[in-house]
Structure formats: C-alpha cells, structure tokens
Motif scaffolding. Structure first.
Motif, mmCIF file in Angstrom:
data_model
loop_
_atom_site.group_PDB
_atom_site.id
_atom_site.type_symbol
_atom_site.label_atom_id
_atom_site.label_comp_id
_atom_site.label_asym_id
_atom_site.label_seq_id
_atom_site.Cartn_x
_atom_site.Cartn_y
_atom_site.Cartn_z
ATOM 1 N N GLU A 3 37.551 32.143 42.671
ATOM 2 C CA GLU A 3 37.196 33.050 41.542
ATOM 3 C C GLU A 3 36.285 32.975 40.495
ATOM 4 O O GLU A 3 36.488 33.335 39.372
ATOM 5 N N THR A 4 35.689 31.624 40.805
ATOM 6 C CA THR A 4 34.879 31.114 39.431
ATOM 7 C C THR A 4 34.001 32.002 39.188
ATOM 8 O O THR A 4 33.720 32.321 37.796
ATOM 9 N N ARG A 35 43.094 37.259 31.585
ATOM 10 C CA ARG A 35 42.329 37.210 33.112
ATOM 11 C C ARG A 35 42.184 35.867 33.616
ATOM 12 O O ARG A 35 42.278 35.829 34.682
ATOM 13 N N MET A 36 41.741 34.798 32.544
ATOM 14 C CA MET A 36 41.682 33.579 32.779
ATOM 15 C C MET A 36 42.821 32.888 33.495
ATOM 16 O O MET A 36 42.721 32.371 34.454
ATOM 17 N N ALA A 79 40.609 38.164 27.676
ATOM 18 C CA ALA A 79 40.051 37.418 28.286
ATOM 19 C C ALA A 79 40.769 36.159 28.904
ATOM 20 O O ALA A 79 40.644 35.707 30.164
ATOM 21 N N THR A 105 31.746 35.208 38.695
ATOM 22 C CA THR A 105 31.844 36.747 38.406
ATOM 23 C C THR A 105 30.430 37.367 38.936
ATOM 24 O O THR A 105 29.687 37.047 39.025
ATOM 25 N N ASN A 163 38.046 43.810 32.223
ATOM 26 C CA ASN A 163 38.822 42.334 32.232
ATOM 27 C C ASN A 163 40.265 42.775 32.983
ATOM 28 O O ASN A 163 41.292 41.873 32.948
ATOM 29 N N PHE A 220 37.677 32.386 36.162
ATOM 30 C CA PHE A 220 38.916 33.437 36.000
ATOM 31 C C PHE A 220 39.968 33.244 37.000
ATOM 32 O O PHE A 220 39.494 33.055 38.421
ATOM 33 N N THR A 221 41.023 33.349 36.835
ATOM 34 C CA THR A 221 41.981 33.281 38.087
ATOM 35 C C THR A 221 42.309 34.571 38.561
ATOM 36 O O THR A 221 42.453 34.670 39.626
ATOM 37 N N GLY A 222 41.985 35.604 37.826
ATOM 38 C CA GLY A 222 41.914 36.915 38.177
ATOM 39 C C GLY A 222 43.294 37.640 37.962
ATOM 40 O O GLY A 222 44.278 36.989 38.041
ATOM 41 N N PRO A 273 33.714 32.739 32.137
ATOM 42 C CA PRO A 273 34.279 33.565 31.215
ATOM 43 C C PRO A 273 34.304 33.147 29.900
ATOM 44 O O PRO A 273 35.010 33.824 29.067
#
Lengths: 99, 291
Positions: free
Chosen positions: B6-7, A50-51, A47, B9, B58, B128-130, A3
């Motif tokens: 969810e590391t 979302r992280m 970004a 993508t 995103n 990403f935590t999502g 990310p």
C-alpha cells in the motif's frame, strides 16, 4: 503520492498560523491563527495514524479538538472582558494587568 | 512486505490533495493577511472544511464529521458571535508600535517553516500501512473501544476540563451590577445637566436617490449637518459628502423652479448662501442647557 505530503502541508499551515500570531494585533485574529496551528497538528496526527495503521493518532487528534474547544471558550470570554474594560481588542492596548 | 502493498496512493487522492491543499494554504494565508477580522474568520472556516475532507480521505471518518460539526459549526460561529459583539468595523491598525516587528515576525515565520520542512525532509517514509485493519469493525466503534479502555483516564480528565471551561467562561463574562440602575427621570436630568443634544437628532438626507440615510441633511445655510448621519456610517467611510457641486446643482434647480414660477430672485428661498460662522451642525451643539 507519498504520505509525507500530508505532513508537509501540516507544517506549512502550522508555519502560516505561527507567523499570523506574531504579525496580527487583533486578539481575535491571533486566536484564530492559534486554531489554525492546532488544526495543522491534527492533520499531521491523522496522517500518522494512517501511516502506522492504528488509531492512536486519531484519538490524540480528538483530544486536541476537545482541548481546543475548551480553550476557545475561555479565551473568547477573556477577550470579551478585555473589550468591555478597554473598548479595544488590540493586543497592543493590553499592556497592564489591571486598569 | 505489507508496506509495499500500500505504498502508493491512487491518482484521485493525489489530485484531491493538490487541489484541496492549495485551497487550504490560500485560506490560511488569507486568515493572516486580510485586514478585516470577519473575512479572516470566513477564510479560516474554509480551511477547516478542507481539513475535514482530508480527515475523511485519510480514513478518519469520525474526526472528519466532528471537525465540521465542532470546528466550523460551533467554534467558528462562536468567533463570529464575538466579532459581532466586539465590533465588525474594527479593522487592524497598520501602525507599527514596535519598529520592524512585522518584518521580524515574517522572518521568524519563514525560519520556522524552513526548519520544519528541513526536519521532515530528513526522514524517510515507506508509505501508508492503511487503516483497513484498524477500521475493520467501523471507525467509530474502533475509536470508542480505544477511548473507553486505554485512554479512559484522559477521557475523564478532558471531561472535567470541559466542565471547568464552561464554568470559567460563564464566570468571566458575567458582570455583577454594583450600582443601582438609573431611572428615566435621572437620565433625563443628567442629559440636561450635561448640555448634550436634547431634542431628537436631525433626520438624514433629503435627496432620496439611493440610500438616503448616508447623506447628511442640509442646514438652512447650506452646510451639511454632521449630526444627521449615523456615526457608524462615517466610521466606515460610507457617508456621502455633499460637495460644492451638489450644492451648486441644487441652487441651479431652485433657480429653474423660480424662473418657471416667474418669481423674482429676491423671493427665492435662500439655500446656498453665505458661509456659516461655525462648522456644520455646530449650531445644534450651541444650544444653551436650561438651568
């Protein structure tokens, strides 16, 4: 894909915008470069949002957009006024506060 | 441990990132480097659309749509309107008023970029935590809930800011007319007194090959009449000069016509003649202003 790539892209766009502000003379193009910088920061905020999995980043990006819209309105009005007074939109010509 | 899930993508997102990211950077560079302001504005609009796609990817659905509607739809069009108002033909001058300013500015930009990239390189990000949890009830309701509870004061302040900005813009661009408007008679008298071009300007190009308005008309002595072409065309460099070869071909054409009609050389109308005393169009300027 990590990310952090989004943050790198945002940094790159921000740098391009900052260099543009320094290099260009036309006041309108300088303004557009500022918009590019604001957009780059928005990308980073989205970004981050979302992280971290919460929406605070998106809210901040939203506020940045609103403030940028207000800034554009006032800034363009000032540029039109400067153009009326000096018949040029170059930042080099605007060396005095008054005519 | 939720982080680990969810590391990574998807490959599709990676491909999208690299393709669209390249487009965004090229658009940004063109915004800075293209000389004409209209081209720069269009490149910036492209970059903003790409950024909107990134927002959508995103999980910021609301912001993605707002980006397209507000930025590319409203702000960039406002920029284009002002560009039309200020003059599209005005390209940036390449003359440096400060010595070495461009080079120094580019160096500063490069330094800033290096600092930013180095700073980002220092941190480590898990992944990403999502937003699937935060967006559970839909992205727009979630944002609305936050906006009207935790950020409600900021929201109100921003609303006030928008109102003030709108009033300020109207105030700035409004111009009070101090002096009385001149009547048509007064304008005519002023023109006569000023000794400027009184009759209508001469019509442009008589050679209807392509676009006749970009060709100057010829005066009786064969020189181009500068007044007959639009000054904007000349400013843009779109005016076609009538060179000596064009005049020579015109003379040849007339010679052939004269031969065809069996006229003698003396009868032939004079087109390409002696060089004029003044420059083209000057005899129009020299008209005496009536007293």
């Amino acid at each position: 894909m990590s990310p952090i790539n989004y943050v790198y892209l945002a940094a790159l766009l921000f740098t391009i915008g900052a260099a543009g502000v320094l290099i260009r003379r036309n006041a309108i193009v300088v303004f557009m470069c500022i918009e590019l910088m604001l957009n780059a920061s928005n990308l980073a905020l989205v970004a981050f949002s979302r992280m971290h999995g919460n929406l605070d980043g998106q809210i901040m990006a939203f506020f940045v957009m609103v403030v940028a819209a207000a800034e554009v309105v006032v800034g363009l009005a000032i540029i039109v006024m400067l153009y009326r007074a000096r018949h040029s939109a170059s930042v080099d010509d605007a060396s005095l506060m008054k005519l | 441990m939720q982080l680990l899930a969810e590391t990574a993508t998807s490959t599709g997102e990676a491909v999208q990132f690299w393709v669209l990211g390249t487009v965004a950077v090229i658009g940004g560079l063109c915004t800075v480097l293209l000389r004409r302001a209209v081209h720069a504005a269009l490149c910036l609009a492209g970059t903003m659309i790409v950024l909107a796609l990134f927002y959508l990817a995103n999980g910021a659905y609301f912001l993605g749509i707002v980006q397209i509607v507000v930025y590319t739809g409203a702000v960039m069009m406002l920029f284009l309107f002002v560009l039309m108002l200020v003059g599209v033909s005005a390209a940036d001058s390449l003359k440096e008023t400060l010595k070495g300013q461009r080079l120094l500015a580019a160096c500063c930009g490069l330094g800033l970029g290096i600092l930013l990239v180095a700073g980002i390189g220092q941190i480590s990000v898990g992944g990403f935590t999502g937003l699937s949890e935060a967006n559970a009830g839909g992205n727009v309701p979630a944002i609305a809930t936050l906006l009207f509870t935790r950020y409600v004061v900021a929201f109100e302040v921003v609303g006030a800011l928008l109102t003030v900005a709108a009033v300020g813009a109207t105030l700035l661009s409004h111009r009070e007319r101090i002096e009385r408007t001149k009547t048509q008679r007064e304008q005519a008298e002023e023109r006569v007194r000023g000794g400027v071009q009184l009759p209508p300007l001469p019509a442009p190009g008589v050679y209807a090959r392509h676009n006749a308005v970009d060709r100057p008309a010829l005066l009786p002595d064969g020189t181009p009449a500068e007044l007959s072409v639009n000054p904007t065309l000349r400013q843009r460099g779109q005016i076609r000069e009538v060179g000596p070869e064009a005049l020579a071909s015109l003379a040849a054409l007339e010679q052939r016509t004269a031969d065809h009609h069996g006229r003698s050389r003396e009868e032939r109308p004079r087109t390409q003649g002696n060089l004029p005393e003044g420059h083209g169009g000057s005899n129009l300027d020299e008209q005496e202003a009536p007293k």
